[in-house]
Design a protein around this motif. Structure first.
Motif, PDB file in Angstrom:
ATOM      1  N   MET A 108      49.328  69.592  -1.458  1.00 18.29           N
ATOM      2  CA  MET A 108      50.578  69.132  -2.064  1.00 18.29           C
ATOM      3  C   MET A 108      51.576  68.894  -0.931  1.00 18.29           C
ATOM      4  O   MET A 108      51.268  69.141   0.242  1.00 18.29           O
ATOM      5  CB  MET A 108      51.113  70.163  -3.060  1.00 18.29           C
ATOM      6  N   HIS A 109      52.760  68.413  -1.282  1.00 21.07           N
ATOM      7  CA  HIS A 109      53.744  68.092  -0.244  1.00 21.07           C
ATOM      8  C   HIS A 109      53.068  67.226   0.809  1.00 21.07           C
ATOM      9  O   HIS A 109      53.212  67.435   2.011  1.00 21.07           O
ATOM     10  CB  HIS A 109      54.277  69.384   0.389  1.00 21.07           C
ATOM     11  N   ARG A 110      52.316  66.238   0.334  1.00 18.83           N
ATOM     12  CA  ARG A 110      51.381  65.537   1.197  1.00 18.83           C
ATOM     13  C   ARG A 110      51.872  64.152   1.615  1.00 18.83           C
ATOM     14  O   ARG A 110      51.080  63.288   1.974  1.00 18.83           O
ATOM     15  CB  ARG A 110      50.025  65.425   0.497  1.00 18.83           C
ATOM     16  N   PHE A 111      53.182  63.969   1.598  1.00 16.64           N
ATOM     17  CA  PHE A 111      53.757  62.661   1.871  1.00 16.64           C
ATOM     18  C   PHE A 111      53.880  62.350   3.356  1.00 16.64           C
ATOM     19  O   PHE A 111      53.988  61.198   3.752  1.00 16.64           O
ATOM     20  CB  PHE A 111      55.144  62.554   1.231  1.00 16.64           C
ATOM     21  N   ALA A 112      53.887  63.356   4.218  1.00 17.10           N
ATOM     22  CA  ALA A 112      54.280  63.132   5.608  1.00 17.10           C
ATOM     23  C   ALA A 112      53.109  63.114   6.590  1.00 17.10           C
ATOM     24  O   ALA A 112      53.231  62.565   7.666  1.00 17.10           O
ATOM     25  CB  ALA A 112      55.279  64.202   6.039  1.00 17.10           C
ATOM     26  N   THR A 113      51.988  63.720   6.230  1.00 16.51           N
ATOM     27  CA  THR A 113      50.909  63.904   7.199  1.00 16.51           C
ATOM     28  C   THR A 113      49.611  63.327   6.665  1.00 16.51           C
ATOM     29  O   THR A 113      49.264  63.563   5.506  1.00 16.51           O
ATOM     30  CB  THR A 113      50.708  65.411   7.484  1.00 16.51           C
ATOM     31  N   PRO A 114      48.865  62.600   7.491  1.00 16.35           N
ATOM     32  CA  PRO A 114      47.553  62.103   7.042  1.00 16.35           C
ATOM     33  C   PRO A 114      46.646  63.257   6.632  1.00 16.35           C
ATOM     34  O   PRO A 114      46.561  64.282   7.314  1.00 16.35           O
ATOM     35  CB  PRO A 114      47.014  61.383   8.280  1.00 16.35           C
ATOM     36  N   LEU A 115      45.976  63.102   5.511  1.00 16.47           N
ATOM     37  CA  LEU A 115      45.063  64.139   5.044  1.00 16.47           C
ATOM     38  C   LEU A 115      43.953  64.397   6.052  1.00 16.47           C
ATOM     39  O   LEU A 115      43.462  65.515   6.185  1.00 16.47           O
ATOM     40  CB  LEU A 115      44.472  63.727   3.696  1.00 16.47           C
ATOM     41  N   ASP A 116      43.556  63.346   6.777  1.00 18.05           N
ATOM     42  CA  ASP A 116      42.468  63.503   7.741  1.00 18.05           C
ATOM     43  C   ASP A 116      42.825  64.511   8.827  1.00 18.05           C
ATOM     44  O   ASP A 116      41.962  65.257   9.301  1.00 18.05           O
ATOM     45  CB  ASP A 116      42.135  62.153   8.380  1.00 18.05           C
ATOM     46  N   GLU A 117      44.099  64.563   9.209  1.00 19.35           N
ATOM     47  CA  GLU A 117      44.517  65.511  10.235  1.00 19.35           C
ATOM     48  C   GLU A 117      44.415  66.940   9.722  1.00 19.35           C
ATOM     49  O   GLU A 117      43.989  67.846  10.444  1.00 19.35           O
ATOM     50  CB  GLU A 117      45.942  65.203  10.687  1.00 19.35           C
ATOM     51  N   PHE A 118      44.814  67.151   8.475  1.00 24.61           N
ATOM     52  CA  PHE A 118      44.672  68.478   7.862  1.00 24.61           C
ATOM     53  C   PHE A 118      43.207  68.876   7.791  1.00 24.61           C
ATOM     54  O   PHE A 118      42.837  70.006   8.130  1.00 24.61           O
ATOM     55  CB  PHE A 118      45.303  68.468   6.473  1.00 24.61           C
ATOM     56  N   MET A 119      42.349  67.948   7.369  1.00 27.26           N
ATOM     57  CA  MET A 119      40.929  68.246   7.251  1.00 27.26           C
ATOM     58  C   MET A 119      40.325  68.593   8.605  1.00 27.26           C
ATOM     59  O   MET A 119      39.483  69.493   8.718  1.00 27.26           O
ATOM     60  CB  MET A 119      40.197  67.052   6.644  1.00 27.26           C
ATOM     61  N   GLU A 120      40.761  67.910   9.630  1.00 30.50           N
ATOM     62  CA  GLU A 120      40.241  68.188  10.974  1.00 30.50           C
ATOM     63  C   GLU A 120      40.615  69.589  11.426  1.00 30.50           C
ATOM     64  O   GLU A 120      39.821  70.290  12.058  1.00 30.50           O
ATOM     65  CB  GLU A 120      40.796  67.149  11.949  1.00 30.50           C
ATOM     66  N   LYS A 121      41.822  70.020  11.077  1.00 28.62           N
ATOM     67  CA  LYS A 121      42.292  71.323  11.535  1.00 28.62           C
ATOM     68  C   LYS A 121      41.660  72.482  10.781  1.00 28.62           C
ATOM     69  O   LYS A 121      41.453  73.554  11.355  1.00 28.62           O
ATOM     70  CB  LYS A 121      43.813  71.389  11.444  1.00 28.62           C
ATOM     71  N   ILE A 122      41.378  72.318   9.484  1.00 28.48           N
ATOM     72  CA  ILE A 122      40.814  73.457   8.748  1.00 28.48           C
ATOM     73  C   ILE A 122      39.327  73.630   9.030  1.00 28.48           C
ATOM     74  O   ILE A 122      38.751  74.669   8.721  1.00 28.48           O
ATOM     75  CB  ILE A 122      41.061  73.359   7.228  1.00 28.48           C
ATOM     76  N   GLY A 123      38.684  72.628   9.613  1.00 30.41           N
ATOM     77  CA  GLY A 123      37.312  72.823  10.065  1.00 30.41           C
ATOM     78  C   GLY A 123      36.255  72.270   9.128  1.00 30.41           C
ATOM     79  O   GLY A 123      36.519  71.919   7.978  1.00 30.41           O
ATOM     80  N   LYS A 124      35.050  72.194   9.652  1.00 34.20           N
ATOM     81  CA  LYS A 124      33.955  71.559   8.933  1.00 34.20           C
ATOM     82  C   LYS A 124      33.403  72.419   7.801  1.00 34.20           C
ATOM     83  O   LYS A 124      32.572  71.948   7.022  1.00 34.20           O
ATOM     84  CB  LYS A 124      32.824  71.225   9.918  1.00 34.20           C
TER      85      LYS A 124
END
Length: 272
Positions: free
Chosen positions: A225-241
């Motif tokens: 949520m609050h997902r207007f400012a950051t690409p989802l792909d960047e979040f996915m990369e940070k939380i790991g595979k």
């Protein structure tokens, strides 16, 4: 005579005990499950259970999700009144960050309005059973001024993480979280099967910070949520595979304890 008195006393105990049990507050199953081994459900029972225990979670926008319980209770999170889907909610939770996360003038027809902040310097303490859902909170601090990211000037217990316990599911909404959580926070939250996390990376907290929290909670389902400012792909990369990703066009997720994914999954529902 003594035997008669004993008989009367025993009868009174039988009458009083059910009433006392009914009045006693029900304890948190999510906290109990945090220290319990996972439950195994026979495959033959999963399909039938899903039909009766499904919870519908709809992304309305920003930080507002609607949760519809099997018992017919409708909940709206971080409710400001700006994001309306379907009928009016029965319960609204609010956080104090700014006006997109609360309203001081909710529709008077909403029976339960739960503020994530307390009054007179006291933290909010919420533990209410409404219909088939138990709603409780874990307080967090909040920056005093919008745009102040130093973390120095904070309002203690100014906001809340809300936990909704329904149909065997533990659903958490992290709200407008401004800081890392410590062991006492995680212990108070307990087990979460579904967690709603802010991923803007700036207005709440850094992507590194929220990614650390997401990994530690390790819920079966992560709802950004609050997902207007950051690409989802960047979040996915940070939380790991170790997290799968599931992008959907529809706004509503229908889920039960028995249909939770076996691998932690980020589910991105439709909407902005």
């Amino acid at each position: 005579m003594l035997r008669s008195v004993s008989a009367v006393f025993a009868l009174l105990c039988q009458l009083i005990a059910p009433a006392a049990a009914q009045d006693a507050p029900r304890s948190s199953e999510c906290l109990a499950m945090a220290n319990a081994p996972p439950r195994a459900t026979p495959v033959s029972l999963r399909r039938a259970a899903a039909n009766t225990d499904e919870v519908a979670i709809t992304y309305a926008g920003h930080s507002t999700y609607y949760i519809d319980t099997p018992g017919g209770v409708r909940i709206a999170t971080d409710y400001s009144g700006a994001y309306q889907i379907g009928r009016l909610p029965d319960v609204v939770t609010m956080n104090r960050a700014h006006s997109t996360h609360y309203t001081l003038f909710p529709d008077p027809r909403i029976p339960h309005v739960l503020h994530g902040w307390g009054e007179d310097g006291q933290p909010a303490k919420i533990s209410e059973r409404i219909g088939d859902v138990l709603i409780r909170n874990v307080t967090t601090d909040i920056r005093r001024f919008y745009g102040d990211y130093s973390g120095v000037d904070m309002i203690k217990d100014g906001n809340s993480i809300f936990i909704f316990e329904v149909a065997g599911l533990c659903i958490g909404h992290l709200g407008h979280l401004h800081h890392q959580l410590d062991d006492t926070h995680f212990a108070a939250i307990g087990r979460l099967d579904i967690v709603m996390v802010p991923i803007d990376g700036t207005y709440t907290m850094s992507l590194d910070g929220i990614s650390d929290i997401t990994r530690r909670l390790r819920a079966s389902v992560v709802l950004p949520m609050h997902r207007f400012a950051t690409p989802l792909d960047e979040f996915m990369e940070k939380i790991g595979k170790q997290f799968e990703i599931d992008r959907r066009s529809e706004r509503t997720l229908r889920i039960s304890r028995e249909t939770l994914p076996s691998t932690p999954t980020v589910i991105i529902l439709g909407g902005v």
